[in-house]
Design a protein around this motif. Sequence first.
Motif, PDB file in Angstrom:
ATOM      1  N   ILE A  61      45.043  -4.741 -11.467  1.00  0.00           N
ATOM      2  CA  ILE A  61      44.589  -5.132 -12.802  1.00  0.00           C
ATOM      3  C   ILE A  61      45.755  -5.683 -13.619  1.00  0.00           C
ATOM      4  O   ILE A  61      45.640  -6.740 -14.264  1.00  0.00           O
ATOM      5  CB  ILE A  61      43.931  -3.937 -13.511  1.00  0.00           C
ATOM      6  CG1 ILE A  61      42.561  -3.649 -12.905  1.00  0.00           C
ATOM      7  CG2 ILE A  61      43.786  -4.201 -15.010  1.00  0.00           C
ATOM      8  CD1 ILE A  61      41.899  -2.410 -13.438  1.00  0.00           C
ATOM      9  N   LEU A  62      46.910  -4.997 -13.602  1.00  0.00           N
ATOM     10  CA  LEU A  62      48.073  -5.482 -14.351  1.00  0.00           C
ATOM     11  C   LEU A  62      48.602  -6.792 -13.786  1.00  0.00           C
ATOM     12  O   LEU A  62      49.103  -7.640 -14.527  1.00  0.00           O
ATOM     13  CB  LEU A  62      49.174  -4.417 -14.340  1.00  0.00           C
ATOM     14  CG  LEU A  62      48.902  -3.155 -15.161  1.00  0.00           C
ATOM     15  CD1 LEU A  62      50.027  -2.144 -14.992  1.00  0.00           C
ATOM     16  CD2 LEU A  62      48.718  -3.501 -16.635  1.00  0.00           C
ATOM     17  N   VAL A  63      48.495  -6.962 -12.447  1.00  0.00           N
ATOM     18  CA  VAL A  63      48.968  -8.214 -11.848  1.00  0.00           C
ATOM     19  C   VAL A  63      48.082  -9.385 -12.256  1.00  0.00           C
ATOM     20  O   VAL A  63      48.573 -10.490 -12.555  1.00  0.00           O
ATOM     21  CB  VAL A  63      49.009  -8.070 -10.309  1.00  0.00           C
ATOM     22  CG1 VAL A  63      49.296  -9.412  -9.647  1.00  0.00           C
ATOM     23  CG2 VAL A  63      50.073  -7.059  -9.899  1.00  0.00           C
ATOM     24  N   LEU A  64      46.778  -9.180 -12.311  1.00  0.00           N
ATOM     25  CA  LEU A  64      45.838 -10.262 -12.601  1.00  0.00           C
ATOM     26  C   LEU A  64      45.518 -10.412 -14.082  1.00  0.00           C
ATOM     27  O   LEU A  64      44.869 -11.391 -14.474  1.00  0.00           O
ATOM     28  CB  LEU A  64      44.529 -10.026 -11.830  1.00  0.00           C
ATOM     29  CG  LEU A  64      44.632  -9.926 -10.309  1.00  0.00           C
ATOM     30  CD1 LEU A  64      43.277  -9.541  -9.723  1.00  0.00           C
ATOM     31  CD2 LEU A  64      45.108 -11.242  -9.710  1.00  0.00           C
ATOM     32  N   LEU A  65      45.951  -9.453 -14.889  1.00  0.00           N
ATOM     33  CA  LEU A  65      45.474  -9.383 -16.273  1.00  0.00           C
ATOM     34  C   LEU A  65      45.875 -10.593 -17.105  1.00  0.00           C
ATOM     35  O   LEU A  65      45.029 -11.242 -17.735  1.00  0.00           O
ATOM     36  CB  LEU A  65      45.993  -8.097 -16.926  1.00  0.00           C
ATOM     37  CG  LEU A  65      45.481  -7.786 -18.325  1.00  0.00           C
ATOM     38  CD1 LEU A  65      43.966  -7.659 -18.316  1.00  0.00           C
ATOM     39  CD2 LEU A  65      46.112  -6.512 -18.850  1.00  0.00           C
ATOM     40  N   GLN A  66      47.167 -10.928 -17.119  1.00  0.00           N
ATOM     41  CA  GLN A  66      47.637 -11.985 -18.011  1.00  0.00           C
ATOM     42  C   GLN A  66      47.052 -13.339 -17.615  1.00  0.00           C
ATOM     43  O   GLN A  66      46.584 -14.105 -18.464  1.00  0.00           O
ATOM     44  CB  GLN A  66      49.164 -12.036 -17.993  1.00  0.00           C
ATOM     45  CG  GLN A  66      49.750 -13.043 -18.975  1.00  0.00           C
ATOM     46  CD  GLN A  66      51.263 -12.927 -19.071  1.00  0.00           C
ATOM     47  OE1 GLN A  66      51.824 -11.846 -18.927  1.00  0.00           O
ATOM     48  NE2 GLN A  66      51.929 -14.054 -19.309  1.00  0.00           N
ATOM     49  N   GLY A  67      47.056 -13.649 -16.319  1.00  0.00           N
ATOM     50  CA  GLY A  67      46.499 -14.927 -15.881  1.00  0.00           C
ATOM     51  C   GLY A  67      45.010 -15.025 -16.140  1.00  0.00           C
ATOM     52  O   GLY A  67      44.498 -16.098 -16.526  1.00  0.00           O
ATOM     53  N   THR A  68      44.296 -13.918 -15.945  1.00  0.00           N
ATOM     54  CA  THR A  68      42.851 -13.930 -16.206  1.00  0.00           C
ATOM     55  C   THR A  68      42.564 -14.142 -17.686  1.00  0.00           C
ATOM     56  O   THR A  68      41.662 -14.909 -18.061  1.00  0.00           O
ATOM     57  CB  THR A  68      42.232 -12.599 -15.731  1.00  0.00           C
ATOM     58  OG1 THR A  68      42.515 -12.414 -14.342  1.00  0.00           O
ATOM     59  CG2 THR A  68      40.736 -12.595 -15.940  1.00  0.00           C
ATOM     60  N   THR A  69      43.337 -13.471 -18.533  1.00  0.00           N
ATOM     61  CA  THR A  69      43.142 -13.636 -19.975  1.00  0.00           C
ATOM     62  C   THR A  69      43.451 -15.057 -20.418  1.00  0.00           C
ATOM     63  O   THR A  69      42.716 -15.655 -21.239  1.00  0.00           O
ATOM     64  CB  THR A  69      44.042 -12.653 -20.741  1.00  0.00           C
ATOM     65  OG1 THR A  69      43.831 -11.332 -20.248  1.00  0.00           O
ATOM     66  CG2 THR A  69      43.749 -12.688 -22.224  1.00  0.00           C
TER      67      THR A  69
END
Length: 386
Positions: A67-75
């Motif tokens: 979740i932390l790895v994908l969070l910024q790019g997803t946002t």
Amino acid sequence: GLRVGSEVGYWYRGALLGNGLIFADILLLSAIFTFIMMVPNRERKHWRSAWNATGRLHLPGVLIVPILVLLQGTTAAATALAMHGKAPLDIPMTAFTDIFLIVIVVLVGWICSKGFKAKVIPRDVPGEDKVRSPARRLLFITFLSRQKWVDDPDIKGSEGFKMHYQQIFYDYRSGMQLFIVLEVLVSIIVGVFDGLKHPDFCKLTIVVLLLILVLQALAAIIIRPFIAPFETFFHISISVLTVCSAGLVMATLYVGGGSTDDSGKYQRWAETVGLTADVLSSVKVFFDIVMLSRWFYSRYNRILQKRKEQKVVKRRKRAAAMIENRKKQRRQADEDEQAALLQVGEHDDLQDGNDGGAAPSSGTNLPNDDRTSSCSSDDELFGDKK
């Protein structure tokens, strides 16, 4: 990258869909491994409960890593799609992503506050009698710290809390576990400003991002929320380098009067500092992977050792059963032999008794003619003498 649709924003749709598929695959693998942990095997004849199986896999807490790895790019992709997307499904995809992010923040905040059921106790640091090398002892203290998290027995229902959720709060000191919520929020805010990508918001975005990163770095330096010196060093270093990189990026816009040479110089410095921060981040991730691999390796060795011990116990039980069986057979043989000897002795005694009772009757019950003949012979003998 993944492209979805032909309208404006296909890269952003592809990023959302790709990250969603990655997370869905992780959930599917988690479900498969949970089922495997629940199924009986040769050593365990009963089904494990889902709570026990997920605890052994450290689920759902371990999901915080992807979740932390994908969070910024997803946002960032969701924000950019909301601003530039024109397809009918762009708004529903963005709304679903926003709801998912809100749920993540609420769940993490609840686990680390109201639902928190763990406490910190001193860790037994091995001394010179257990770890001969001072370097290994220093490495142990550096990476694992002098404290560790355990389930709080004073809170009802705390059993298994650490096993399920430790990846969320394990890096933080006691009372600092809510710092993970700050990190999640910072990632979301950075992703939102990164997804704006509008010329009118360019300078404002950089200023806001710089202020957020400065506040995060100051919080890490002043509060020092991490439990291990290793975590403190890397997080503070990465935060400071990220702030410097953002400051240099802002300098390319505000300093130098728009000179191309000055802007290029600041841009090169920003790229260098940012690259250094990325390298440190990669090193930290590498060490995290190494420590996780070491944990899995030690757990696998413990499982193998346990199986070997179980095999040894089974062999010893079989050997003891064979020895006990032989002893029983030997005792039975001795008892049978004693019984046979007793029977032989009783038969001999009975035979001797029968032989001893027949001898007197043969001497006293002589025939009458024999006694008459004997007397007559005696009379004849004494008569001759007269």
